[in-house]
Design a protein around this motif. Structure first.
Motif, short mmCIF file in Angstrom:
data_model
loop_
_atom_site.label_atom_id
_atom_site.label_comp_id
_atom_site.label_asym_id
_atom_site.label_seq_id
_atom_site.Cartn_x
_atom_site.Cartn_y
_atom_site.Cartn_z
N SER A 61 37.17 42.86 41.75
CA SER A 61 37.17 43.02 40.29
C SER A 61 36.43 44.28 39.88
CB SER A 61 36.55 41.79 39.64
OG SER A 61 37.29 40.63 39.95
N THR A 62 35.33 44.58 40.55
CA THR A 62 34.60 45.81 40.26
C THR A 62 35.47 47.02 40.57
OG1 THR A 62 32.46 44.76 40.73
CG2 THR A 62 32.54 47.16 40.82
N GLN A 65 38.04 47.53 37.88
CA GLN A 65 37.47 48.15 36.68
C GLN A 65 37.30 49.65 36.89
OE1 GLN A 65 34.33 49.66 35.86
NE2 GLN A 65 35.06 49.88 33.75
N LEU A 70 40.65 47.12 34.50
CA LEU A 70 39.85 46.23 33.66
C LEU A 70 38.96 47.08 32.74
CD1 LEU A 70 38.61 43.55 36.25
CD2 LEU A 70 40.56 43.36 34.69
N TRP A 73 33.57 44.49 33.67
CA TRP A 73 33.40 43.38 34.60
C TRP A 73 31.91 43.10 34.76
CZ3 TRP A 73 35.80 39.42 36.49
CH2 TRP A 73 35.30 38.74 37.59
N LEU A 117 40.71 37.08 34.67
CA LEU A 117 40.68 38.51 34.39
C LEU A 117 41.30 38.88 33.05
CD1 LEU A 117 41.55 40.05 37.87
CD2 LEU A 117 39.31 39.64 36.86
N TRP A 120 38.89 40.26 30.51
CA TRP A 120 38.32 41.58 30.85
C TRP A 120 39.38 42.68 30.86
CZ3 TRP A 120 33.52 40.80 30.05
CH2 TRP A 120 32.94 39.57 30.37
#
Length: 385
Positions: A61-62, A65, A70, A73, A117, A120
């Motif tokens: 997820s990082t 982003q 995204l 996060w 998600l 975000w």
């Protein structure tokens, strides 16, 4: 230092409860041992697998982003044991009220990665149906979820149900008025609610020592709420502590407060630069207490984890990460008018007026495009050659 079996509280008695040390050694605890007496080898491996998977979720997820997929996060790096240990101690009918960082808890509840998600990425306002998973959607306003959890727990008492509610909060939230009001009501009405505080040592850039000169778990007894301070990087101890609090709630013991002492090894969010307010030495010190490393050491040293099991766990983490990335990139853009959905339970005249005004606003772009497409191209001005 030892405590009575079910009521550890008070500043003088405050101690850190632990079952697995940072070196991976299993130790005994007078309070917690009985609450994990049924845990077998497979369950221990499952707890480790959960932590590996949610760390992989966090890394992926990082990365999404940073790649522009995204908008933001909130990393949970370092807090895996607190989230997994507490989530796996709950029953499916217990209702969870999270902050914005409990993505590991959402994973345990079975929430689809795309739904996690969506918020975000900006494709939805919430993320999932709270009643499908008995977990509210992320709460951005610091501490307000404790009011919701307490009110829900009071409702459980009125309805004669044996389930409970859990409010997740950070150390910074304990300085918010909402949290203290929640504890007053919870204590007064003996509501079956667990206040689960992940003390990760930083409220954005403010150190916990500035806002509380005593252990955070020492605040709750002032309201008449039994509390416990547990090693938040020890997944087994967190599981036991949450079971202790759940046992109290289910047997008319009322509210409990858990301070899980952990550390936010990543940034507050991906918009934050923690190097501006904390030193490298501090990060190295807590890195040595990594919750995944200690559990892996414990399992390996006791013969509960071999190469084949580790390979299977790594494959599971990779599969979840691939599912997450695919779900994120393929999230459909929302219909512009959907912003008005689920604002009120019933129709509201002000909202209806705003909806109509927005509909007309969007239609104006369609008229403009239609007019432009039918106009003849303008001739350039100036002298002929």
């Amino acid at each position: 230092m030892t405590h009575s079996r079910h009521e550890p509280t008070g500043h003088a008695a405050m101690t850190m409860h632990q079952l697995i040390t940072a070196d991976g050694d299993r130790v005994s605890d007078d309070l917690l041992d009985e609450f994990v007496s049924d845990i077998d080898d497979q369950t221990l491996r499952n707890l480790y697998e959960d932590m590996v998977v949610i760390r992989r979720i966090d890394f992926e997820s990082t990365a999404l982003q940073r790649q522009g997929q995204l908008a933001l996060w909130p990393p949970m790096l370092g807090q895996e044991a607190s989230q997994i240990g507490s989530a796996r101690a709950l029953e499916t009918d217990d209702f969870i009220f999270p902050t914005y960082r409990e993505n590991g808890v959402a994973y345990c509840r079975g929430v689809a990665m795309g739904d996690v998600l969506g918020l975000w990425r900006g494709t939805c306002n919430t993320g999932w149906d709270p009643y499908e998973f008995n977990m509210a959607t992320p709460q951005i306003i610091i501490g307000s979820q404790t009011l919701h959890a307490t009110g829900y727990a009071m409702g459980l008492v009125l309805e004669g149900k044996e389930s409970l509610s859990v409010a997740y909060l950070g150390d910074g939230a304990t300085s918010q008025g909402d949290v203290h009001e929640s504890m007053v009501f919870a204590a007064s009405f003996q509501a079956p609610v667990i206040f689960f505080c992940q003390n990760n040592h930083w409220a954005i850039s403010e150190p916990v020592g500035l806002q509380s000169h005593v252990p955070i778990a020492g605040r709750a007894p002032g309201y008449g709420i039994p509390s416990i301070q547990v090693d938040g990087n020890d997944v087994l101890a967190v599981l036991a502590a949450t079971r202790w609090a759940a046992h109290r709630a289910r047997t008319s013991g009322g509210p409990s407060f858990i301070e899980a002492v952990t550390y936010r090894m990543g940034a507050h969010t991906t918009a934050d630069d923690p190097t501006r307010y904390r030193g490298v030495t501090e990060l190295e010190e807590w890195g040595a207490k990594d919750p995944l490393a200690r559990m892996r050491t414990f399992l390996t040293n006791t013969g509960k984890l071999d190469a084949a099991a580790e390979s299977a766990i790594a494959a599971k983490a990779d599969a979840v990460a691939a599912e997450l990335r695919d779900a994120c990139i393929n999230l459909p853009d929302p219909d512009p008018m959907s912003v008005f959905e689920n604002v009120y339970v019933e129709d509201h005249p002000v909202l209806e007026r705003q909806r109509e005004q927005y509909r007309q606003y969007l239609a104006s772009f369609e008229r403009s495009e239609s007019t432009t497409s039918h106009e003849a191209p303008a001739m350039p001005q100036g002298r002929a050659s």
